[in-house]
Write a protein that holds these residues in place. Structure first.
Motif, mmCIF file in Angstrom:
data_model
loop_
_atom_site.group_PDB
_atom_site.id
_atom_site.type_symbol
_atom_site.label_atom_id
_atom_site.label_comp_id
_atom_site.label_asym_id
_atom_site.label_seq_id
_atom_site.Cartn_x
_atom_site.Cartn_y
_atom_site.Cartn_z
ATOM 1 N N LYS A 3 1.564 22.014 -11.027
ATOM 2 C CA LYS A 3 1.346 21.046 -9.869
ATOM 3 C C LYS A 3 2.072 19.790 -10.068
ATOM 4 C CE LYS A 3 -2.782 22.636 -7.978
ATOM 5 N NZ LYS A 3 -4.301 22.082 -7.735
ATOM 6 N N SER A 4 2.484 19.141 -8.990
ATOM 7 C CA SER A 4 3.179 17.927 -9.193
ATOM 8 C C SER A 4 2.438 16.634 -9.482
ATOM 9 C CB SER A 4 4.070 17.544 -7.651
ATOM 10 O OG SER A 4 4.520 16.392 -7.944
ATOM 11 N N LYS A 5 2.646 15.695 -10.318
ATOM 12 C CA LYS A 5 1.848 14.889 -10.695
ATOM 13 C C LYS A 5 2.381 13.474 -10.146
ATOM 14 C CE LYS A 5 0.929 16.638 -15.300
ATOM 15 N NZ LYS A 5 0.432 16.335 -16.602
ATOM 16 N N ALA A 6 2.939 13.436 -9.063
ATOM 17 C CA ALA A 6 3.199 12.497 -8.234
ATOM 18 C C ALA A 6 1.926 11.777 -7.650
ATOM 19 C CB ALA A 6 4.093 12.716 -7.184
ATOM 20 N N ARG A 7 1.963 10.405 -7.636
ATOM 21 C CA ARG A 7 0.827 10.017 -6.894
ATOM 22 C C ARG A 7 0.654 9.989 -5.033
ATOM 23 N NH1 ARG A 7 0.182 4.177 -9.912
ATOM 24 N NH2 ARG A 7 0.094 4.987 -12.038
ATOM 25 N N LYS A 8 -0.391 10.279 -4.796
ATOM 26 C CA LYS A 8 -0.498 10.452 -3.348
ATOM 27 C C LYS A 8 -0.572 9.001 -2.502
ATOM 28 C CE LYS A 8 -2.164 14.808 -3.780
ATOM 29 N NZ LYS A 8 -2.937 15.763 -3.742
ATOM 30 N N LYS A 9 -0.802 7.882 -3.587
ATOM 31 C CA LYS A 9 -1.194 6.754 -2.852
ATOM 32 C C LYS A 9 -0.263 5.521 -3.379
ATOM 33 C CE LYS A 9 -4.841 3.280 -2.544
ATOM 34 N NZ LYS A 9 -6.139 2.791 -3.079
#
Length: 81
Positions: A3-9
């Motif tokens: 899964k991508s570890k990019a922030r959603k906020k």
């Protein structure tokens, strides 16, 4: 797939600026300019006529007095909007 570890906020959201424009007091600009003029004239009169009654008694303190007026005008100019 991992899964991508990019922030959603978003990390930081700056506070909204107020729409109110700051205005200088009406006395500030004339006081600033008059202070500069007095300081420059004080120093100039000391150099042109050093033996005048009040100015002659102060001798080199006249430079300090003139520069204090000039610096006071510069300090007021930092408050001008």
């Amino acid at each position: 797939m991992p899964k991508s570890k990019a922030r959603k906020k978003a990390v930081y959201t700056p506070p909204q600026r107020s729409q109110q424009v700051k205005v200088s007091p009406r006395w500030l600009a004339p006081t600033m300019v008059v202070s500069w003029i007095i300081g420059i004239l004080w120093i100039a009169i000391y150099y042109v006529a050093p033996n005048t009654p009040f100015i002659g008694d102060l001798q080199n303190w006249n430079l300090l007095i003139g520069f204090v007026f000039i610096i006071f005008g510069v300090v007021l100019s930092t408050r001008w909007r």
